[in-house]
Design a protein around this motif. Structure first.
Motif, PDB file in Angstrom:
ATOM      1  N   GLY A 523       6.759   5.466  -2.196  1.00 39.08           N
ATOM      2  CA  GLY A 523       6.435   5.851  -0.831  1.00 39.08           C
ATOM      3  C   GLY A 523       6.037   7.314  -0.691  1.00 39.08           C
ATOM      4  O   GLY A 523       5.925   8.063  -1.680  1.00 39.08           O
ATOM      5  N   MET A 524       5.828   7.719   0.548  1.00 37.91           N
ATOM      6  CA  MET A 524       5.400   9.091   0.826  1.00 37.91           C
ATOM      7  C   MET A 524       6.217   9.664   1.972  1.00 37.91           C
ATOM      8  O   MET A 524       6.674   8.930   2.850  1.00 37.91           O
ATOM      9  CB  MET A 524       3.908   9.127   1.223  1.00 37.91           C
ATOM     10  N   PHE A 528       3.436  14.447   3.820  1.00 35.20           N
ATOM     11  CA  PHE A 528       2.394  14.103   2.849  1.00 35.20           C
ATOM     12  C   PHE A 528       1.430  13.085   3.453  1.00 35.20           C
ATOM     13  O   PHE A 528       0.209  13.168   3.279  1.00 35.20           O
ATOM     14  CB  PHE A 528       3.038  13.544   1.579  1.00 35.20           C
ATOM     15  N   LEU A 529       1.995  12.094   4.173  1.00 32.73           N
ATOM     16  CA  LEU A 529       1.174  11.044   4.774  1.00 32.73           C
ATOM     17  C   LEU A 529       0.224  11.613   5.835  1.00 32.73           C
ATOM     18  O   LEU A 529      -0.908  11.158   5.971  1.00 32.73           O
ATOM     19  CB  LEU A 529       2.081   9.985   5.400  1.00 32.73           C
ATOM     20  N   ALA A 530       0.685  12.629   6.582  1.00 31.79           N
ATOM     21  CA  ALA A 530      -0.133  13.209   7.656  1.00 31.79           C
ATOM     22  C   ALA A 530      -1.405  13.857   7.126  1.00 31.79           C
ATOM     23  O   ALA A 530      -2.430  13.904   7.818  1.00 31.79           O
ATOM     24  CB  ALA A 530       0.687  14.232   8.443  1.00 31.79           C
ATOM     25  N   ASP A 566     -12.495   1.612   9.166  1.00 30.26           N
ATOM     26  CA  ASP A 566     -11.447   2.615   9.259  1.00 30.26           C
ATOM     27  C   ASP A 566     -10.433   2.361   8.154  1.00 30.26           C
ATOM     28  O   ASP A 566     -10.401   1.282   7.554  1.00 30.26           O
ATOM     29  CB  ASP A 566     -10.774   2.557  10.625  1.00 30.26           C
ATOM     30  N   ILE A 567      -9.608   3.365   7.898  1.00 31.42           N
ATOM     31  CA  ILE A 567      -8.541   3.230   6.915  1.00 31.42           C
ATOM     32  C   ILE A 567      -7.332   4.005   7.418  1.00 31.42           C
ATOM     33  O   ILE A 567      -7.471   5.096   7.985  1.00 31.42           O
ATOM     34  CB  ILE A 567      -8.983   3.735   5.515  1.00 31.42           C
ATOM     35  N   SER A 568      -6.173   3.428   7.268  1.00 31.41           N
ATOM     36  CA  SER A 568      -4.934   4.074   7.680  1.00 31.41           C
ATOM     37  C   SER A 568      -3.819   3.615   6.748  1.00 31.41           C
ATOM     38  O   SER A 568      -4.017   2.710   5.913  1.00 31.41           O
ATOM     39  CB  SER A 568      -4.596   3.731   9.138  1.00 31.41           C
ATOM     40  N   ALA A 569      -2.653   4.232   6.880  1.00 35.06           N
ATOM     41  CA  ALA A 569      -1.531   3.891   5.991  1.00 35.06           C
ATOM     42  C   ALA A 569      -0.212   4.124   6.700  1.00 35.06           C
ATOM     43  O   ALA A 569      -0.111   4.982   7.594  1.00 35.06           O
ATOM     44  CB  ALA A 569      -1.600   4.711   4.714  1.00 35.06           C
ATOM     45  N   THR A 570       0.766   3.345   6.346  1.00 34.05           N
ATOM     46  CA  THR A 570       2.152   3.580   6.769  1.00 34.05           C
ATOM     47  C   THR A 570       3.003   3.637   5.502  1.00 34.05           C
ATOM     48  O   THR A 570       2.713   2.954   4.508  1.00 34.05           O
ATOM     49  CB  THR A 570       2.653   2.442   7.678  1.00 34.05           C
ATOM     50  N   SER A 571       4.022   4.464   5.522  1.00 34.18           N
ATOM     51  CA  SER A 571       4.830   4.620   4.304  1.00 34.18           C
ATOM     52  C   SER A 571       6.239   5.074   4.666  1.00 34.18           C
ATOM     53  O   SER A 571       6.437   5.776   5.666  1.00 34.18           O
ATOM     54  CB  SER A 571       4.179   5.641   3.363  1.00 34.18           C
ATOM     55  N   THR A 572       7.179   4.623   3.869  1.00 34.18           N
ATOM     56  CA  THR A 572       8.568   5.053   3.978  1.00 34.18           C
ATOM     57  C   THR A 572       9.023   5.546   2.615  1.00 34.18           C
ATOM     58  O   THR A 572       8.868   4.833   1.609  1.00 34.18           O
ATOM     59  CB  THR A 572       9.474   3.897   4.445  1.00 34.18           C
ATOM     60  N   LEU A 573       9.517   6.743   2.590  1.00 35.02           N
ATOM     61  CA  LEU A 573       9.909   7.344   1.319  1.00 35.02           C
ATOM     62  C   LEU A 573      10.978   6.483   0.647  1.00 35.02           C
ATOM     63  O   LEU A 573      12.008   6.159   1.236  1.00 35.02           O
ATOM     64  CB  LEU A 573      10.433   8.762   1.558  1.00 35.02           C
ATOM     65  N   GLY A 574      10.714   6.081  -0.606  1.00 31.97           N
ATOM     66  CA  GLY A 574      11.653   5.264  -1.380  1.00 31.97           C
ATOM     67  C   GLY A 574      11.507   3.777  -1.165  1.00 31.97           C
ATOM     68  O   GLY A 574      12.148   2.989  -1.871  1.00 31.97           O
ATOM     69  N   LYS A 575      10.645   3.344  -0.201  1.00 29.99           N
ATOM     70  CA  LYS A 575      10.518   1.904   0.072  1.00 29.99           C
ATOM     71  C   LYS A 575       9.102   1.367  -0.153  1.00 29.99           C
ATOM     72  O   LYS A 575       8.917   0.166  -0.292  1.00 29.99           O
ATOM     73  CB  LYS A 575      10.951   1.604   1.502  1.00 29.99           C
ATOM     74  N   GLY A 576       8.118   2.233  -0.140  1.00 21.92           N
ATOM     75  CA  GLY A 576       6.768   1.755  -0.419  1.00 21.92           C
ATOM     76  C   GLY A 576       5.754   2.177   0.619  1.00 21.92           C
ATOM     77  O   GLY A 576       6.076   2.838   1.616  1.00 21.92           O
ATOM     78  N   THR A 577       4.516   1.738   0.380  1.00 17.15           N
ATOM     79  CA  THR A 577       3.381   2.137   1.216  1.00 17.15           C
ATOM     80  C   THR A 577       2.495   0.929   1.481  1.00 17.15           C
ATOM     81  O   THR A 577       2.335   0.065   0.615  1.00 17.15           O
ATOM     82  CB  THR A 577       2.556   3.242   0.529  1.00 17.15           C
ATOM     83  N   THR A 578       1.897   0.888   2.696  1.00 16.84           N
ATOM     84  CA  THR A 578       0.926  -0.157   3.034  1.00 16.84           C
ATOM     85  C   THR A 578      -0.349   0.503   3.544  1.00 16.84           C
ATOM     86  O   THR A 578      -0.304   1.333   4.448  1.00 16.84           O
ATOM     87  CB  THR A 578       1.466  -1.106   4.117  1.00 16.84           C
ATOM     88  N   PHE A 579      -1.479   0.148   2.944  1.00  8.65           N
ATOM     89  CA  PHE A 579      -2.784   0.638   3.375  1.00  8.65           C
ATOM     90  C   PHE A 579      -3.489  -0.462   4.174  1.00  8.65           C
ATOM     91  O   PHE A 579      -3.426  -1.644   3.807  1.00  8.65           O
ATOM     92  CB  PHE A 579      -3.647   1.031   2.171  1.00  8.65           C
ATOM     93  N   TYR A 580      -4.156  -0.044   5.263  1.00  6.34           N
ATOM     94  CA  TYR A 580      -4.888  -0.970   6.121  1.00  6.34           C
ATOM     95  C   TYR A 580      -6.365  -0.573   6.110  1.00  6.34           C
ATOM     96  O   TYR A 580      -6.732   0.514   6.579  1.00  6.34           O
ATOM     97  CB  TYR A 580      -4.355  -0.935   7.547  1.00  6.34           C
ATOM     98  N   ILE A 581      -7.199  -1.460   5.562  1.00  2.78           N
ATOM     99  CA  ILE A 581      -8.635  -1.191   5.460  1.00  2.78           C
ATOM    100  C   ILE A 581      -9.355  -2.101   6.451  1.00  2.78           C
ATOM    101  O   ILE A 581      -9.372  -3.326   6.282  1.00  2.78           O
ATOM    102  CB  ILE A 581      -9.150  -1.456   4.028  1.00  2.78           C
ATOM    103  N   SER A 582      -9.945  -1.512   7.490  1.00  2.00           N
ATOM    104  CA  SER A 582     -10.625  -2.277   8.538  1.00  2.00           C
ATOM    105  C   SER A 582     -12.117  -2.355   8.219  1.00  2.00           C
ATOM    106  O   SER A 582     -12.813  -1.326   8.170  1.00  2.00           O
ATOM    107  CB  SER A 582     -10.407  -1.609   9.903  1.00  2.00           C
ATOM    108  N   ILE A 583     -12.618  -3.596   7.999  1.00  2.00           N
ATOM    109  CA  ILE A 583     -14.008  -3.813   7.587  1.00  2.00           C
ATOM    110  C   ILE A 583     -14.705  -4.685   8.623  1.00  2.00           C
ATOM    111  O   ILE A 583     -14.158  -5.723   9.028  1.00  2.00           O
ATOM    112  CB  ILE A 583     -14.068  -4.506   6.204  1.00  2.00           C
ATOM    113  N   PRO A 584     -15.927  -4.309   9.088  1.00  2.00           N
ATOM    114  CA  PRO A 584     -16.653  -5.150  10.057  1.00  2.00           C
ATOM    115  C   PRO A 584     -16.945  -6.537   9.499  1.00  2.00           C
ATOM    116  O   PRO A 584     -17.243  -6.691   8.307  1.00  2.00           O
ATOM    117  CB  PRO A 584     -17.940  -4.369  10.318  1.00  2.00           C
ATOM    118  N   ILE A 585     -16.856  -7.543  10.385  1.00  2.00           N
ATOM    119  CA  ILE A 585     -17.166  -8.908   9.978  1.00  2.00           C
ATOM    120  C   ILE A 585     -18.652  -9.197  10.143  1.00  2.00           C
ATOM    121  O   ILE A 585     -19.258  -9.897   9.345  1.00  2.00           O
ATOM    122  CB  ILE A 585     -16.342  -9.909  10.823  1.00  2.00           C
ATOM    123  N   GLU A 586     -19.258  -8.615  11.201  1.00  2.00           N
ATOM    124  CA  GLU A 586     -20.664  -8.861  11.482  1.00  2.00           C
ATOM    125  C   GLU A 586     -21.412  -7.554  11.637  1.00  2.00           C
ATOM    126  O   GLU A 586     -20.813  -6.497  11.830  1.00  2.00           O
ATOM    127  CB  GLU A 586     -20.815  -9.690  12.769  1.00  2.00           C
TER     128      GLU A 586
END
Length: 593
Positions: A523-524, A528-530, A566-586
């Motif tokens: 995690g972060m 660091f995440l900011a 767009d791209i964003s992330a959430t993270s908790t130190l010692g528990k892990g990180t999740t990245f969110y990648i937003s991609i257009p469908i059309e």
């Protein structure tokens, strides 16, 4: 030709000649309303002089000859009066084009031609005969259809012109009252004279007093030119100047009621109509602006900045208040100028944002050069030294095998660094384009997972993907591939042995596919995440001392923005990180506005 001059003939000839002379002077003076007034004087001068000679004539043929000349003035006088009123009332758009002027001239031209050729058709005069009922011979006429049509045309133009003046002068300031009265009174005189003549009220027999009335009209207006400076401080000119100003102006009386304003001020009044502004108190127009109202109420002159909230929008305003109570004025008044600073503030903010962005880019550029100078040079120098040692038999094959894993990590790090620097550099090029297309997201994810399986197995990390087949997206496939590769590479780097990485996708409400890459690594921290995506974060080493470049997330963010994602992330130190990648469908379709 023989003439027997009488008092009326001499008055018309002298006044007409004077009018002709003055018409040239006035016509050359200025343009606009003044020029049309000069043409009106010319028409009246022609009518008066010719009618004067007609009254001095003793034969019918000679009278007809001068009547033909009169009609050059009679037919053009109403149209020149109309054009004069149009210009004076600020409606000059009606006569801006030569085409419009030509349309207005059709009736006068036809009338002149019909009068000149009357003996062939008798449409203008049914009959003309010599009348000896008065002290001197005069022409008695029996009007025809053309005469009546022109009379109606004559009165219509006089009426429209008078109405325009009346409407305009009702809205004019008090300082123009003398000018207004002189013109309005002058406009009524020909009406009274001609209506009396047509209704049969003729104390002087067949004598047409209309040209005398128009001479009086012109003399009154001419008096206004020099006595009241009619065209030097023309109300239209004053209003034109105010209307051309981008700043809003309003004038308040001593009771703080609006008595005048310009067009630019109208946009600050919301839904109020023009006829609803005059007479309203300032507190009714701007009910929420207590500071402005207090300054005006207390008669405080000066400048103040405020934000106006109206139905038409929000405006950053500089209000310049001027309280007037000089002895020259009969009444106290307050003038308020509203300068719209909205665009200036917007441009200032935009310039500041561009300056901040440029500063960040310069800092990032300096950091990249620092990385190139230090991180890129170090592994290459190490590799070069090892190769030299092997070539000089300084180290054995077994010793080389011992340091080979370290060299392999350095080469892998160098490769990743060069790729990220290359991709970032290309994204900053102005002419660098992107190749958007529809592609299968699941197929691309499987290829990337297969690419990272060797490094994942080396750390005993499991990668699970749950992306449904057939989920298509619209973007540059190579760019999305680089983004996914960077994130998977980071996930493996910062996961402990035995960890799990999950890859799955969901739909968002805004027409995007959100690809999620979740790990249960180290995690972060929030700090660091900011700074993760702006290049300010300091690269940290992975769980097995793997080095990072610190540029990968900058490249990811740049690529996603360029693909309308767009791209964003959430993270908790010692528990892990999740990245969110937003991609257009059309494909994004830009509607024509």
């Amino acid at each position: 030709m023989e003439f027997t001059f009488n008092t009326y003939a001499l008055i018309l000839i002298v006044c007409g000649a004077l009018t002709l002379f003055l018409s040239y002077y006035v016509y050359k003076k200025e343009g606009g309303a003044v020029r049309w007034f000069g043409l009106m004087m010319l028409s009246n001068g022609i009518w008066s002089v010719a009618y004067g000679f007609e009254l001095a004539s003793s034969t019918l043929d000679q009278m007809k000859f001068f009547t033909n000349i009169e009609y050059l003035g009679i037919a053009t006088l109403p149209i020149n009066w109309f054009f004069f009123c149009v210009e004076l009332s600020g409606q000059s758009k009606w006569i801006k084009s030569n085409r419009n002027i030509a349309l207005f001239l059709i009736v006068p031209v036809i009338t002149i031609l019909l009068e000149w050729t009357n003996k062939y058709h008798h449409l203008h005069y049914k009959a003309l005969h010599l009348s000896l009922e008065s002290d001197f011979p005069m022409v008695a006429i029996e009007p025809g259809i053309s005469y009546r049509i022109f009379t109606a045309y004559f009165y219509i133009l006089l009426a429209i012109g008078g109405y325009l003046l009346l409407v305009k002068f009702r809205k004019a300031d008090a300082i123009y009252k003398k000018q207004n009265y002189s013109i309005l009174i002058a406009a009524l005189i020909p009406w009274i004279a001609n209506i009396s003549y047509l209704l049969g009220f003729r104390p002087l027999g067949n004598l047409d007093v209309t040209p005398f009335a128009f001479i009086t009209t012109i003399l009154l207006i001419f008096l206004g030119i020099y006595r009241f400076k009619l065209f030097d401080i023309l109300p239209v000119a004053r209003e034109k100047v105010l209307e051309l100003m981008q700043d809003g102006f309003m004038v308040l009386d001593k009771h703080n009621r609006v008595i005048d304003y310009n067009i630019a001020f109208k946009k600050y009044t919301g839904d109020l109509k023009s006829n609803e502004i005059i007479g309203r108190e300032i507190s009714e127009i701007f009910p929420g602006e207590t500071f402005l109202i207090k300054s005006i109420t207390e008669n405080r002159s000066g400048k103040s900045e405020l934000v106006l909230q109206t139905a038409t929008g929000t405006f950053d305003i500089e209000a310049d208040i001027r309280y007037l109570n000089e002895n020259k004025l009969n009444n106290e008044a307050t003038i308020v100028k509203f300068q719209d600073l909205t665009n200036l503030r917007h441009e200032a903010r935009k310039i500041k944002e561009q300056a901040d962005e440029l500063q960040e880019l310069n800092q990032l550029k300096d950091r990249i050069f620092s990385i190139i100078a230090h991180d890129l040079r170090g592994p290459l120098v190490n590799l070069s030294e090892v190769l030299k040692m092997i070539a000089n038999d300084v180290i054995s094959i077994d010793e080389f095998k011992d340091i080979l894993p370290t060299l392999s990590k350095d080469i892998l790090y160098t490769t990743d660094l060069l790729e990220n620097i290359l991709h970032w550099s290309r994204s900053q090029l102005k002419g660098y384009g992107i190749n958007k297309e529809y592609f299968d997201l699941k197929g691309m994810i499987i290829n990337e997972i297969d690419y990272h399986l060797p490094s994942a197995k080396a750390k005993d990390i499991t990668i699970i993907q749950d992306v449904f087949p057939g989920q298509g997206v619209y973007a540059d496939m190579l760019m999305i591939q680089i983004v996914v590769r960077n994130i998977l590479n980071n996930a493996i780097k910062f996961c402990n042995p035995g960890s799990t990485i999950e890859v799955y996708a969901t739909y968002s409400r805004d027409g995007h596919m959100v690809l999620c890459i979740k790990d249960n690594g180290i995690g972060m921290s929030p700090e660091f995440l900011a700074n993760l995506f702006d290049g300010k974060s300091v690269s940290s080493r992975g769980t097995m001392n793997e080095k990072g470049t610190g540029l990968g997330m900058v490249v990811c963010r740049e690529f996603m923005l360029r693909n309308d994602g767009d791209i964003s992330a959430t993270s908790t130190l010692g528990k892990g990180t999740t990245f969110y990648i937003s991609i257009p469908i059309e494909e994004k379709i830009l509607a024509d506005v």
